[in-house]
Design an enzyme around this catalytic site. Structure first.
Site, mmCIF file in Angstrom:
data_model
loop_
_atom_site.group_PDB
_atom_site.id
_atom_site.type_symbol
_atom_site.label_atom_id
_atom_site.label_comp_id
_atom_site.label_asym_id
_atom_site.label_seq_id
_atom_site.Cartn_x
_atom_site.Cartn_y
_atom_site.Cartn_z
ATOM 1 N N SER A 1 -9.703 2.162 2.930
ATOM 2 C CA SER A 1 -8.792 2.886 2.075
ATOM 3 C C SER A 1 -7.783 2.009 1.325
ATOM 4 O O SER A 1 -7.194 2.481 0.358
ATOM 5 C CB SER A 1 -8.026 3.915 2.907
ATOM 6 N N SER B 1 -9.933 -0.240 7.052
ATOM 7 C CA SER B 1 -9.344 -0.139 5.718
ATOM 8 C C SER B 1 -8.684 -1.389 5.155
ATOM 9 O O SER B 1 -8.362 -1.419 3.975
ATOM 10 C CB SER B 1 -8.328 0.995 5.675
ATOM 11 N N LYS C 1 0.860 -1.186 0.000
ATOM 12 C CA LYS C 1 0.000 0.000 0.000
ATOM 13 C C LYS C 1 0.892 1.230 0.000
ATOM 14 O O LYS C 1 1.945 1.239 0.675
ATOM 15 C CB LYS C 1 -0.899 -0.035 1.251
HETATM 16 N N1 GLN Z 1 -13.151 4.639 6.527
HETATM 17 C C1 GLN Z 1 -12.429 5.033 7.676
HETATM 18 C C2 GLN Z 1 -11.947 6.453 7.510
HETATM 19 O O1 GLN Z 1 -12.238 7.030 6.539
HETATM 20 C C3 GLN Z 1 -11.300 4.097 7.947
HETATM 21 C C4 GLN Z 1 -10.095 4.325 7.132
HETATM 22 C C5 GLN Z 1 -8.938 3.466 7.519
HETATM 23 O O2 GLN Z 1 -9.097 2.431 8.162
HETATM 24 N N2 GLN Z 1 -7.740 3.923 7.169
HETATM 25 O O3 GLN Z 1 -11.284 7.000 8.316
#
Ligand code: GLN
Length: 503
Positions: free
Chosen positions: A154, A178, A77
């Site tokens: 994400s 994410s 990532k």
């Molecule tokens: N959807 C969540 C956010 O927008 C989690 C994102 C994540 O786990 N990095 O913060």
């Protein structure tokens, strides 16, 4: 040979038996990445560097100095910093940034560690803020099951890359879901370990008390192999736990208890009522229920439990995560590294313009929320209050674990949605995280495994949440499920070019 359908163990054997070389194997995946570029799963690919790492891996295999993972390709990532690829966190702010060092996770898996070969960096929501990968400054990743649909986020690029067979395995990070949610949306397996298990050194920070790295792969066993390499103490991360590392594969292939006649006889699965309340799509509910029936068939028993503060995890998380983000992102000021505005008349204007031009809309929204909740006069009402509820959420889990070994429920209330469908309403997007946030707030390990398909042909994910350090047990449970079901073996076909999508 469909190399992209093989497990890590099968690839390892093929490399050791010289059925294929690491250079050939990596070439194969690089070709697939190029062929399916329209999925927009990768942000940076450097073929020569990949192939030279593969060549070194081949030498190690020949000399007999290789580890079981040596020569196998992996994608990271873009939130992990890497020396030879750009590290942008999918932000214009870091568009051309190249790190002088590797993140701990990259280091442990790479040439100096397990000897895996890096294929490149995967797309994500900008600074890991989002649930659909639509917040990437470089366009969304496309779900290979249906390219007009979101990948989840994400860690969307990593999920797409594994699901589409562009890499055998990938890394992700999970601050509020994410790893699990994109894994669920793309039909792969993802694990967010206990907070502090994997070093955050070199992971571009979003919300430090919640961020945790983990593997995203085709099976629980593949993910366990990676966890065995990346978990462990690191003095460069002050929140890294200094305890004996777990053997994540220690229960693989074993029955739940010694006297069991059925594979999982004696396993107690807690079913939180709040995870099946209003808002859960019928198709998702049906798939989860049939997965639970399947576990009962393996000898497990399901026990109703409650996690009363589940709903509050959304406001609590969306106070705490932006608060930490506003502090972490203050380093992008146009001075030390990253984007700097072209036109400005003084220092203040340089800061202002660099940050307003460099950050995307969602990141700015979070910085604003975060600065607000931390400001004098509001700190007690929002930040402090949220911290108190965070504690109660963690306690609720401990009460639930008094009567069960693992919790199960959906990863998300619905399957992937159409790209663009929710992007105008940030709150609607935040509500998507209802089932994933609480594990991060409590620091608990949680994972997603594929357990069904919707009528529209989109994958459905089952979530397992365990108590602290229960990962080896969770991997065992998931492995039994994967040995007796086919969901994780389904492969998307075709990946037709999206209409008006990325070239
Ligand atoms: N959807 C969540 C956010 O927008 C989690 C994102 C994540 O786990 N990095 O913060």
């Amino acid at each position: 040979m469909k190399w992209h359908e093989l497990s890590l163990t099968e690839l390892s054997t093929a490399l050791r038996d010289k059925v294929i070389s690491s250079v050939e194997l990596n070439r194969y995946f690089l070709d697939r990445i190029a062929q399916y570029q329209h999925l927009n799963a990768f942000l940076d690919v450097q073929e020569e560097t990949t192939l030279s790492q593969a060549k070194k891996a081949d030498e190690m295999i020949s000399k007999g100095t290789a580890s079981p993972l040596t020569g196998i390709p992996i994608a990271h990532k873009d939130v992990f910093v890497t020396q030879h690829w750009k590290s942008t966190a999918a932000s214009k702010m870091l568009e051309n940034y190249i790190s002088p060092f590797d993140a701990r996770v990259v280091e442990r898996l790479g040439v100096g560690g397990a000897g895996m070969v890096c294929l490149g960096k995967t797309n994500m929501d900008e600074f890991a803020m989002g649930s659909s990968n639509e917040n990437s400054a470089f366009g969304p990743a496309h779900n290979p099951w249906h390219t007009q649909y979101v990948s989840g986020g994400s860690s969307g690029g990593s999920a797409v890359a594994v699901a589409a067979g562009l890499t055998p395995i990938a890394t992700g990070t999970d601050t509020g879901g994410s790893i699990r949610q994109p894994a669920g949306f793309c039909g792969i397996t993802g694990i967010k370990p206990t907070y502090g298990s994997v070093s955050r050194y070199g992971m571009i920070a979003y919300a430090s008390s919640l961020d945790q790295a983990g593997p995203m792969g085709k099976s629980a066993k593949d993910c366990g192999l990676i966890l065995n390499m990346i978990a462990g103490h690191d003095s460069r991360d002050s929140t890294s736990l200094s305890r004996e590392p777990l053997d994540y594969l220690s229960f693989i292939g074993k029955n739940w208890s010694d006297d069991a006649s059925l594979t999982l006889k004696g396993l107690k699965i807690g079913i939180p009522a709040e995870f099946f309340a209003e808002g859960l799509q019928e198709e998702v509910r049906a798939s989860i229920e049939s997965a639970l029936k399947h576990f009962e068939g393996l000898g497990a028993i399901c026990i109703p439990v409650t996690l009363p503060k589940t709903k509050l995890s959304i406001p609590v998380y969306y106070v705490l995560a932006p608060a930490e983000a506003s502090s972490n992102l203050s380093r992008y000021d146009g001075v030390r590294y990253g984007y700097r505005a072209k036109d400005y008349k003084d220092l203040a204007q340089m800061y202002e313009r660099s940050r307003s031009e460099g950050f995307g809309a969602e990141v700015k929204r979070r910085i604003l929320i975060g600065s607000y909740v931390l400001s004098q006069g509001y700190y007690d009402a929002y930040y402090l209050q949220a911290q108190k509820i965070r504690r109660i959420i963690a306690e609720d889990f401990q009460k639930a674990f008094a009567s069960c070994d693992v919790l199960m429920g959906p990863v998300a209330p619905n399957v992937a949605w159409k790209i663009g469908e929710k992007s105008t309403d940030p709150v609607e997007m935040y509500l998507e995280d209802i089932y994933t946030l609480s594990a991060n707030l409590a620091g608990l390990p949680a994972m997603s495994i594929p357990c069904g398909m919707s009528q529209s042909g989109l994958p459905i994910g089952l979530q397992l949440i365990g108590n602290y350090f229960a990962e080896p047990r969770m991997i065992q449970i998931a492995d039994h499920f994967q040995n007796t079901t086919h969901w994780h073996q389904l492969h998307p076909q075709g990946f037709e070019k999206p209409v008006g999508g990325q070239a």
